[in-house]
Write an enzyme that holds these catalytic residues in place. Structure first.
Site, PDB file in Angstrom:
ATOM      1  N   ASP A  76       0.867  -1.173   0.000  1.00  6.66           N
ATOM      2  CA  ASP A  76       0.000   0.000   0.000  1.00  6.66           C
ATOM      3  C   ASP A  76       0.905   1.224   0.000  1.00  6.66           C
ATOM      4  O   ASP A  76       2.089   1.136   0.344  1.00  6.66           O
ATOM      5  CB  ASP A  76      -0.921   0.005   1.222  1.00  6.66           C
ATOM      6  CG  ASP A  76      -2.223   0.756   0.955  1.00  6.66           C
ATOM      7  OD1 ASP A  76      -2.155   1.967   0.650  1.00  6.66           O
ATOM      8  OD2 ASP A  76      -3.302   0.155   1.048  1.00  6.66           O
ATOM      9  N   ASP A 101      -9.170   3.005  -4.937  1.00  6.19           N
ATOM     10  CA  ASP A 101      -9.739   4.346  -5.071  1.00  6.19           C
ATOM     11  C   ASP A 101     -10.278   4.490  -6.491  1.00  6.19           C
ATOM     12  O   ASP A 101      -9.539   4.336  -7.466  1.00  6.19           O
ATOM     13  CB  ASP A 101      -8.644   5.388  -4.824  1.00  6.19           C
ATOM     14  CG  ASP A 101      -9.193   6.796  -4.705  1.00  6.19           C
ATOM     15  OD1 ASP A 101     -10.251   7.075  -5.326  1.00  6.19           O
ATOM     16  OD2 ASP A 101      -8.569   7.624  -4.027  1.00  6.19           O
ATOM     17  N   LYS A 116     -14.034  11.516 -10.384  1.00  6.42           N
ATOM     18  CA  LYS A 116     -14.114  12.705 -11.226  1.00  6.42           C
ATOM     19  C   LYS A 116     -13.378  12.474 -12.551  1.00  6.42           C
ATOM     20  O   LYS A 116     -12.277  11.915 -12.562  1.00  6.42           O
ATOM     21  CB  LYS A 116     -13.527  13.914 -10.500  1.00  6.42           C
ATOM     22  CG  LYS A 116     -14.330  14.324  -9.261  1.00  6.42           C
ATOM     23  CD  LYS A 116     -13.733  15.548  -8.597  1.00  6.42           C
ATOM     24  CE  LYS A 116     -14.561  15.943  -7.368  1.00  6.42           C
ATOM     25  NZ  LYS A 116     -13.997  17.126  -6.678  1.00  6.42           N
ATOM     26  N   ASP A 175     -16.605  -1.753  -5.597  1.00  6.20           N
ATOM     27  CA  ASP A 175     -17.994  -1.393  -5.342  1.00  6.20           C
ATOM     28  C   ASP A 175     -18.487  -0.366  -6.347  1.00  6.20           C
ATOM     29  O   ASP A 175     -19.677  -0.133  -6.482  1.00  6.20           O
ATOM     30  CB  ASP A 175     -18.117  -0.780  -3.951  1.00  6.20           C
ATOM     31  CG  ASP A 175     -17.346   0.537  -3.866  1.00  6.20           C
ATOM     32  OD1 ASP A 175     -16.105   0.494  -3.987  1.00  6.20           O
ATOM     33  OD2 ASP A 175     -17.967   1.612  -3.704  1.00  6.20           O
TER      34      ASP A 175
END
Length: 229
Positions: free
Chosen positions: A80, A129, A133, A165
């Site tokens: 990560d 993530d 946008k 999701d």
């Protein structure tokens, strides 16, 4: 192309958690430290021959910890990029009953510098993530350069396994898969829990996944199998 994909890329930061992660040097590698083991993870790091699994975006570590405990015979590398989250996970991993893992504070774009060609058996990429946008879509990891590098490090028949999701990112992923001849799509579902409830992906839930399921958000999932021969 994102500069993170280039050989000359350098990690730069002044985050205090970088130094704090040094406390867990037994199993944590920071920035480009993991790149020194490219092609030698089983031999030099884990010191045993076993399937090598990689998770991009380990987050809070729920999947990583449960999967490692239930599968002690695999070698697992989680990574990560967020500092505080990496430190918090390292604290949990230090108490984990099995030590068949390493944790990297590193970028997913660096896969081809972290692992050698055909070194990895599976790649997990869960709930990234979505950068919703339009102006941020270029920041999405799941696109051509990433797929090329994932294919490069995967063995013949190796798998890239994805869950999200986010409807928009899932649709984006399908478009990218359709443009990429390097993989065969073995699974494509926009409602994992209702359509393929027997799949192994349903046996494990990340922290985010539990939240989405409680809100009745359908989980989108894909399994891409390498066409490498």
């Amino acid at each position: 192309m994102d500069k993170s994909y280039k050989q000359e890329f350098e990690y730069k930061h002044d985050n205090p958690y970088h130094d704090r992660l040094e406390k867990f040097g037994e199993f944590v590698l920071r920035d480009d430290e993991g790149e020194a083991h490219r092609g030698q993870w089983n031999q030099n790091v884990f010191k045993r021959e076993a399937p090598l699994y990689v998770e991009i975006g380990s987050g809070y570590g729920h999947f990583m910890m449960e999967f490692c405990e239930k599968n002690p015979d695999i070698n697992y590398v989680g990574l990560d990029y967020r500092f505080k989250r990496s430190f918090q996970l390292a604290q949990k991993l230090a108490k984990h009953p099995t030590k068949n893992f390493r944790y990297l504070r590193a970028k997913g774009e660096r896969l081809a510098f972290l692992f050698n060609e055909s070194e990895v058996d599976k790649i997990f990429y869960f709930f990234p993530d979505p950068w919703p946008k339009t102006r941020h879509h270029k920041k999405r990891l799941f696109q051509g350069p990433f797929l090329e590098r994932a294919h490069h490090i995967l063995k013949a028949g190796g798998e890239l396994i994805v869950k999200t999701d986010h409807d928009g990112y899932a649709e984006w992923m399908v478009e990218e898969m359709d443009k990429c001849p390097l993989f065969t799509v073995e699974l494509k579902t926009f409602d994992l829990w209702n359509e393929v409830s027997e799949h192994i992906l349903v046996q494990y839930q990340t922290k985010f996944e539990k939240i989405f399921l409680q809100k009745n958000v359908p989980i989108k999932a894909f399994v891409l199998k390498s066409n490498k021969r």
